[in-house]
Motif scaffolding. Structure first.
Motif, mmCIF file in Angstrom:
data_model
loop_
_atom_site.group_PDB
_atom_site.id
_atom_site.type_symbol
_atom_site.label_atom_id
_atom_site.label_comp_id
_atom_site.label_asym_id
_atom_site.label_seq_id
_atom_site.Cartn_x
_atom_site.Cartn_y
_atom_site.Cartn_z
ATOM 1 N N LYS A 63 -15.004 -1.179 -3.370
ATOM 2 C CA LYS A 63 -15.089 -0.037 -3.075
ATOM 3 C C LYS A 63 -15.784 -0.013 -1.553
ATOM 4 N N ARG A 64 -17.012 -0.316 -2.345
ATOM 5 C CA ARG A 64 -17.916 -0.141 -1.237
ATOM 6 C C ARG A 64 -18.042 -0.919 0.171
ATOM 7 N N GLY A 65 -16.719 -1.526 0.448
ATOM 8 C CA GLY A 65 -17.154 -2.302 1.599
ATOM 9 C C GLY A 65 -15.028 -0.990 2.285
ATOM 10 N N ARG A 66 -15.394 -0.267 1.764
ATOM 11 C CA ARG A 66 -14.381 0.761 1.999
ATOM 12 C C ARG A 66 -12.758 0.962 1.742
ATOM 13 N N HIS A 67 -12.220 -0.119 0.518
ATOM 14 C CA HIS A 67 -10.736 -0.734 0.793
ATOM 15 C C HIS A 67 -10.229 -0.325 0.108
ATOM 16 N N ALA A 68 -8.773 -0.260 -0.202
ATOM 17 C CA ALA A 68 -8.564 1.078 -0.804
ATOM 18 C C ALA A 68 -7.917 0.176 -2.571
ATOM 19 N N VAL A 69 -9.110 -0.146 -2.790
ATOM 20 C CA VAL A 69 -8.471 -0.636 -4.276
ATOM 21 C C VAL A 69 -7.994 0.494 -4.964
ATOM 22 N N THR A 98 -5.075 -5.139 -7.332
ATOM 23 C CA THR A 98 -3.847 -3.653 -6.740
ATOM 24 C C THR A 98 -4.513 -3.011 -5.469
ATOM 25 N N GLY A 99 -4.365 -3.282 -4.795
ATOM 26 C CA GLY A 99 -4.485 -1.607 -3.237
ATOM 27 C C GLY A 99 -3.493 -1.709 -1.689
ATOM 28 N N HIS A 100 -3.979 -0.562 -1.669
ATOM 29 C CA HIS A 100 -3.634 -0.237 -0.366
ATOM 30 C C HIS A 100 -3.763 -1.556 1.223
ATOM 31 N N LYS A 101 -3.101 -1.961 1.159
ATOM 32 C CA LYS A 101 -3.856 -2.593 2.583
ATOM 33 C C LYS A 101 -4.891 -3.280 2.539
ATOM 34 N N LEU A 102 -5.031 -4.309 1.240
ATOM 35 C CA LEU A 102 -6.068 -5.078 0.809
ATOM 36 C C LEU A 102 -6.350 -6.145 1.739
ATOM 37 N N PRO A 103 -7.500 -6.937 2.214
ATOM 38 C CA PRO A 103 -7.553 -8.468 2.560
ATOM 39 C C PRO A 103 -7.101 -8.838 2.313
ATOM 40 N N ARG A 104 -6.863 -10.405 1.915
ATOM 41 C CA ARG A 104 -7.433 -11.174 1.467
ATOM 42 C C ARG A 104 -8.144 -11.576 0.880
ATOM 43 N N ALA A 105 -8.456 -12.063 2.100
ATOM 44 C CA ALA A 105 -9.982 -12.548 2.422
ATOM 45 C C ALA A 105 -11.002 -11.645 1.676
ATOM 46 N N ALA A 106 -10.529 -10.282 2.307
ATOM 47 C CA ALA A 106 -11.852 -9.574 1.581
ATOM 48 C C ALA A 106 -11.854 -9.843 0.093
ATOM 49 N N VAL A 107 -10.924 -9.897 -0.831
ATOM 50 C CA VAL A 107 -10.853 -9.730 -2.215
ATOM 51 C C VAL A 107 -11.465 -10.954 -2.743
ATOM 52 N N ASP A 136 -4.081 -13.272 -7.296
ATOM 53 C CA ASP A 136 -2.938 -12.737 -6.520
ATOM 54 C C ASP A 136 -3.509 -10.818 -6.299
ATOM 55 N N VAL A 137 -3.593 -10.628 -4.381
ATOM 56 C CA VAL A 137 -3.719 -9.484 -4.381
ATOM 57 C C VAL A 137 -1.482 -8.180 -4.707
ATOM 58 N N VAL A 138 -1.689 -6.998 -4.646
ATOM 59 C CA VAL A 138 -0.300 -6.739 -5.002
ATOM 60 C C VAL A 138 -0.799 -5.760 -4.289
ATOM 61 N N GLU A 139 0.005 -5.146 -3.499
ATOM 62 C CA GLU A 139 -0.072 -3.934 -2.348
ATOM 63 C C GLU A 139 1.209 -2.625 -3.429
ATOM 64 N N ALA A 140 -0.166 -1.808 -3.253
ATOM 65 C CA ALA A 140 0.183 -0.307 -3.941
ATOM 66 C C ALA A 140 1.321 0.252 -4.013
ATOM 67 N N ASN A 149 -8.371 7.901 -5.441
ATOM 68 C CA ASN A 149 -9.900 7.325 -5.150
ATOM 69 C C ASN A 149 -9.117 5.691 -4.265
ATOM 70 N N ALA A 150 -8.107 6.192 -3.796
ATOM 71 C CA ALA A 150 -7.279 5.367 -2.592
ATOM 72 C C ALA A 150 -7.974 5.261 -1.055
ATOM 73 N N ASP A 151 -9.275 5.687 -0.921
ATOM 74 C CA ASP A 151 -9.588 5.329 0.697
ATOM 75 C C ASP A 151 -8.742 4.709 1.225
ATOM 76 N N ALA A 152 -8.862 5.357 2.606
ATOM 77 C CA ALA A 152 -8.375 4.466 4.069
ATOM 78 C C ALA A 152 -9.170 3.173 3.981
ATOM 79 N N ASN A 153 -8.281 2.656 4.805
ATOM 80 C CA ASN A 153 -9.832 1.832 5.717
ATOM 81 C C ASN A 153 -10.221 1.986 6.931
#
Length: 153
Positions: A63-69, A98-107, A136-140, A149-153
């Motif tokens: 969330k602090r990285g402004r990722h849409a988790v 799970t999130g919107h366009k979450l970069p695997r590296a960020a997770v 495991d990163v899953v696209e919402a 709560n899902a902020d855009a990147n």
């Protein structure tokens, strides 16, 4: 930080923990250990607390990285020593984020930061246990797109 543990009485092994913040948790033992199997075992509580500690970190870092988790779960599987004290000897943390366009590296970085820097529970358990991790990163789904709560990147 403080916590008070009260035994439920002579008819079993039920214990009630009350935290300094006023919250309550219940623990019990297995039937073969004198309990009534009514709640988590104390060592299950340790494992659950560790999972909660690290999941909290991962979500906060993302969330602090402004990722849409939009979701985070972690399944912990542990082995314990055969003899007393039966400390944890191995714990695997399987994260599903799970999130919107979450970069695997960020997770993966959030998981790494949790375990190397922020999660005091896993830092303590690492003294006796080998800790392993999977992510495991899953696209919402489209239904999650309206999540406020899902902020855009």
């Amino acid at each position: 930080m403080e916590c008070t543990i009260d035994w439920g009485g002579p008819s079993g092994m039920l214990f009630v923990a009350k935290s300094g913040s006023g919250h309550v948790a219940v623990m019990d033992g297995a039937v073969d250990g004198g309990g009534h199997d009514l709640a988590l075992r104390p060592m299950e509580m340790v494992l659950a607390g560790t999972g909660g500690c690290t999941a909290y970190d991962v979500v906060l870092i993302l969330k602090r990285g402004r990722h849409a988790v939009t979701g985070c779960s972690v399944k912990l599987e542990a082995d314990r020593a055969e003899t007393d004290p039966k400390v944890f000897t191995r714990i695997n943390f399987a994260f599903t984020v799970t999130g919107h366009k979450l970069p695997r590296a960020a997770v993966e970085r959030a998981v790494q930061l949790s375990h190397e820097k922020y999660c005091s529970a896993s830092a303590m358990l690492a003294k006796t246990a080998e800790l392993t991790f999977s992510v495991d990163v899953v696209e919402a789904g489209a239904a999650d797109a309206t999540n406020p709560n899902a902020d855009a990147n």
